[in-house]
Structures are given as structure tokens and as C-alpha cells.
Design a protein around this motif. Structure first.
Motif, PDB file in Angstrom:
ATOM      1  N   GLY A  12       0.780  -1.229   0.000  1.00 17.87           N
ATOM      2  CA  GLY A  12       0.000   0.000   0.000  1.00 17.87           C
ATOM      3  C   GLY A  12       0.813   1.281   0.000  1.00 17.87           C
ATOM      4  N   LYS A  13       2.073   1.212  -0.407  1.00 22.92           N
ATOM      5  CA  LYS A  13       2.958   2.383  -0.345  1.00 22.92           C
ATOM      6  C   LYS A  13       2.473   3.544  -1.207  1.00 22.92           C
ATOM      7  N   THR A  14       2.148   3.284  -2.449  1.00 16.80           N
ATOM      8  CA  THR A  14       1.774   4.351  -3.369  1.00 16.80           C
ATOM      9  C   THR A  14       0.466   5.014  -2.940  1.00 16.80           C
ATOM     10  N   THR A  15      -0.524   4.206  -2.634  1.00 15.53           N
ATOM     11  CA  THR A  15      -1.813   4.739  -2.208  1.00 15.53           C
ATOM     12  C   THR A  15      -1.674   5.496  -0.891  1.00 15.53           C
ATOM     13  N   THR A  16      -0.953   4.900   0.045  1.00 18.34           N
ATOM     14  CA  THR A  16      -0.744   5.560   1.336  1.00 18.34           C
ATOM     15  C   THR A  16       0.042   6.854   1.165  1.00 18.34           C
ATOM     16  N   GLY A  17       1.064   6.827   0.318  1.00 16.55           N
ATOM     17  CA  GLY A  17       1.874   8.022   0.086  1.00 16.55           C
ATOM     18  C   GLY A  17       1.031   9.197  -0.384  1.00 16.55           C
ATOM     19  N   ALA A  18       0.124   8.954  -1.327  1.00 18.00           N
ATOM     20  CA  ALA A  18      -0.743  10.024  -1.829  1.00 18.00           C
ATOM     21  C   ALA A  18      -1.638  10.562  -0.710  1.00 18.00           C
ATOM     22  N   LEU A  19      -2.116   9.677   0.148  1.00 25.71           N
ATOM     23  CA  LEU A  19      -2.981  10.108   1.248  1.00 25.71           C
ATOM     24  C   LEU A  19      -2.192  10.845   2.326  1.00 25.71           C
ATOM     25  N   VAL A  20      -0.978  10.399   2.614  1.00 23.36           N
ATOM     26  CA  VAL A  20      -0.117  11.103   3.583  1.00 23.36           C
ATOM     27  C   VAL A  20       0.165  12.505   3.071  1.00 23.36           C
ATOM     28  N   GLN A  21       0.450  12.625   1.792  1.00 25.43           N
ATOM     29  CA  GLN A  21       0.719  13.935   1.199  1.00 25.43           C
ATOM     30  C   GLN A  21      -0.462  14.878   1.408  1.00 25.43           C
ATOM     31  N   GLN A  22      -1.668  14.376   1.286  1.00 24.65           N
ATOM     32  CA  GLN A  22      -2.859  15.200   1.490  1.00 24.65           C
ATOM     33  C   GLN A  22      -3.004  15.651   2.939  1.00 24.65           C
ATOM     34  N   LEU A  23      -2.459  14.874   3.864  1.00 24.61           N
ATOM     35  CA  LEU A  23      -2.623  15.155   5.295  1.00 24.61           C
ATOM     36  C   LEU A  23      -1.515  16.024   5.880  1.00 24.61           C
ATOM     37  N   ILE A  24      -0.417  16.189   5.163  1.00 24.41           N
ATOM     38  CA  ILE A  24       0.704  16.986   5.657  1.00 24.41           C
ATOM     39  C   ILE A  24       0.829  18.241   4.797  1.00 24.41           C
ATOM     40  N   PRO A  25       0.480  19.383   5.335  1.00 25.25           N
ATOM     41  CA  PRO A  25       0.593  20.617   4.552  1.00 25.25           C
ATOM     42  C   PRO A  25       2.039  20.829   4.067  1.00 25.25           C
ATOM     43  N   GLY A  26       2.159  21.285   2.831  1.00 28.00           N
ATOM     44  CA  GLY A  26       3.471  21.579   2.277  1.00 28.00           C
ATOM     45  C   GLY A  26       4.271  20.361   1.884  1.00 28.00           C
ATOM     46  N   SER A  27       3.643  19.199   1.813  1.00 25.92           N
ATOM     47  CA  SER A  27       4.389  17.995   1.445  1.00 25.92           C
ATOM     48  C   SER A  27       4.159  17.663  -0.025  1.00 25.92           C
ATOM     49  N   ARG A  28       5.071  16.849  -0.539  1.00 25.15           N
ATOM     50  CA  ARG A  28       5.013  16.399  -1.924  1.00 25.15           C
ATOM     51  C   ARG A  28       5.415  14.931  -1.978  1.00 25.15           C
ATOM     52  N   VAL A  29       4.868  14.233  -2.965  1.00 21.88           N
ATOM     53  CA  VAL A  29       5.281  12.851  -3.194  1.00 21.88           C
ATOM     54  C   VAL A  29       6.417  12.868  -4.211  1.00 21.88           C
ATOM     55  N   PHE A  30       7.493  12.170  -3.875  1.00 18.45           N
ATOM     56  CA  PHE A  30       8.618  11.998  -4.792  1.00 18.45           C
ATOM     57  C   PHE A  30       8.813  10.501  -4.988  1.00 18.45           C
ATOM     58  N   ASP A  31       8.565  10.029  -6.197  1.00 16.61           N
ATOM     59  CA  ASP A  31       8.682   8.619  -6.535  1.00 16.61           C
ATOM     60  C   ASP A  31      10.097   8.351  -7.036  1.00 16.61           C
ATOM     61  N   ALA A  32      10.908   7.740  -6.188  1.00 16.64           N
ATOM     62  CA  ALA A  32      12.306   7.451  -6.540  1.00 16.64           C
ATOM     63  C   ALA A  32      12.420   6.465  -7.693  1.00 16.64           C
ATOM     64  N   GLU A  33      11.331   5.799  -8.027  1.00 16.86           N
ATOM     65  CA  GLU A  33      11.345   4.899  -9.175  1.00 16.86           C
ATOM     66  C   GLU A  33      11.602   5.680 -10.470  1.00 16.86           C
ATOM     67  N   LYS A  34      11.190   6.943 -10.488  1.00 17.53           N
ATOM     68  CA  LYS A  34      11.415   7.769 -11.685  1.00 17.53           C
ATOM     69  C   LYS A  34      12.906   7.955 -11.947  1.00 17.53           C
ATOM     70  N   VAL A  35      13.710   7.971 -10.891  1.00 13.75           N
ATOM     71  CA  VAL A  35      15.168   8.052 -11.063  1.00 13.75           C
ATOM     72  C   VAL A  35      15.654   6.777 -11.756  1.00 13.75           C
ATOM     73  N   GLY A  36      15.130   5.644 -11.337  1.00 13.93           N
ATOM     74  CA  GLY A  36      15.480   4.380 -11.987  1.00 13.93           C
ATOM     75  C   GLY A  36      15.036   4.337 -13.433  1.00 13.93           C
ATOM     76  N   GLU A  37      13.846   4.879 -13.715  1.00 13.02           N
ATOM     77  CA  GLU A  37      13.362   4.904 -15.093  1.00 13.02           C
ATOM     78  C   GLU A  37      14.261   5.772 -15.970  1.00 13.02           C
ATOM     79  N   THR A  38      14.747   6.876 -15.415  1.00 15.68           N
ATOM     80  CA  THR A  38      15.677   7.724 -16.161  1.00 15.68           C
ATOM     81  C   THR A  38      16.943   6.946 -16.501  1.00 15.68           C
ATOM     82  N   LEU A  39      17.469   6.206 -15.534  1.00 16.35           N
ATOM     83  CA  LEU A  39      18.667   5.403 -15.794  1.00 16.35           C
ATOM     84  C   LEU A  39      18.398   4.336 -16.857  1.00 16.35           C
TER      85      LEU A  39
END
Length: 171
Positions: A12-39
Motif C-alpha cells: 500500500g505504499k503508493t496509495t498511502t503516500g498520496a494520502l499522507v501527502q494530502q494530510l501533511i501541509p506543504g508535502s510532496r510525493v517523490f517517486d524514486a522509481e522515476k530516477v530508476g526509469e531515467t537510468l
């Protein structure tokens, strides 16, 4: 601050991450998988592997990218990303420590049957042998180092919202 949501596929990491972001003002989701996709897009390609985390540049690039985003935006980065190799986690953790970036490391855990059922019944991604192959390495990491290295939240009987609330309450 970094809020790292670890655990294997189906926890549940991705779903939870999006919900945590909504609950913490000034937060953002950063998916480190995108760094792997770039590589993965580098051509000619890097050495063959079944997991971009095995490429040595991935770990410091994740740290550096997160640092630069935090320097630019401030706030909190919520990072849902499975890391099951202790050496890799140590490199990431030490990289953040050298940059004086605090990290709260959570493992979203569920029992093997629940994980398997979630992966097989995933309406968005569908059944995935790739995701299933990480169940045993997750179980081994959980027993040997991972659960001792993080705050564990058992998601077996929690909704994603309940899981997100547990993360935010722990913060």
C-alpha cells in the motif's frame, strides 16, 4: 524531512503516500522509481539487471534529487519506495544524514497471503509475476534487518486511509 514508505509490492505504499501527502501541509510525493526509469533510458544501456536499484548511481541520485527538491520547495517529501537490500538502504540513509535531512522510515507490512491476494487482484496493474517475485526477498529482509530499521505499520487489516493516519500520527 523525508517520510520514506518502504515495504513490498501490495503493501500500500503508493496509495498511502498520496494520502499522507494530502494530510501533511506543504508535502510532496517523490517517486524514486522515476530516477530508476531515467537510468533505464540511457543508451547504450547500463549493465543488464532485473532491478535498477542494483545500478550504483541510483542510490546517490535519489538522495541528491530529493535534496535538491527540498532545497527548492522546502516542506516534506513522501517517498513510497521498496528497498529490500540493507546495503542500499544504508547508502540512502547515510546520504540523507550527510545532507542533514531527517528521515522517518516506515515499513508498510502485510502477511504473505494478503500481499499475494492484493497483487493478484490489483485492478489497476493486474496480476504481476514481477511483483510476486519480491514477496520472499521482502520476508527475508523483514526478518533480518528491515523491521528493526523502521517503524512498522501492519496494513493487513487497515484501509489505506487508516494506514496514512497512522503514519501521520507517528510523525
Amino acid at each position: 524531512m523525508i517520510v520514506w514508505l518502504n515495504g513490498t509490492h501490495g503493501a500500500g505504499k503508493t496509495t498511502t503516500g498520496a494520502l499522507v501527502q494530502q494530510l501533511i501541509p506543504g508535502s510532496r510525493v517523490f517517486d524514486a522509481e522515476k530516477v530508476g526509469e531515467t537510468l533505464m533510458d540511457i543508451t547504450p544501456g547500463l549493465p543488464a539487471t532485473d532491478n535498477f536499484q542494483h545500478w550504483a548511481p541510483w542510490r546517490p541520485l535519489v538522495v541528491e534529487t530529493a535534496r535538491r527538491v527540498l532545497d527548492y520547495t522546502g516542506g516534506t517529501l513522501v517517498m513510497p519506495m521498496t528497498v529490500l537490500v540493507e546495503q542500499y538502504w544504508n547508502e540512502i540513509k547515510e546520504g540523507f544524514a550527510k545532507q542533514a535531512i531527517p528521515v522517518r522510515h516506515f515499513v508498510l507490512h502485510a502477511d504473505q497471503d494478503t500481499l499475494r491476494n492484493r497483487i493478484m487482484g490489483d485492478a489497476l496493474l493486474g496480476p504481476s509475476t514481477f511483483r510476486l517475485k519480491y514477496l520472499d526477498p521482502y520476508a527475508e529482509a523483514a526478518q533480518t534487518w528491515l523491521h528493526a530499521e523502521a517503524e512498522v505499520i501492519d496494513t493487513t487489516n487497515l484501509t489505506p486511509r487508516e494506514t496514512a493516519l497512522e503514519v501521520v500520527e507517528a510523525l
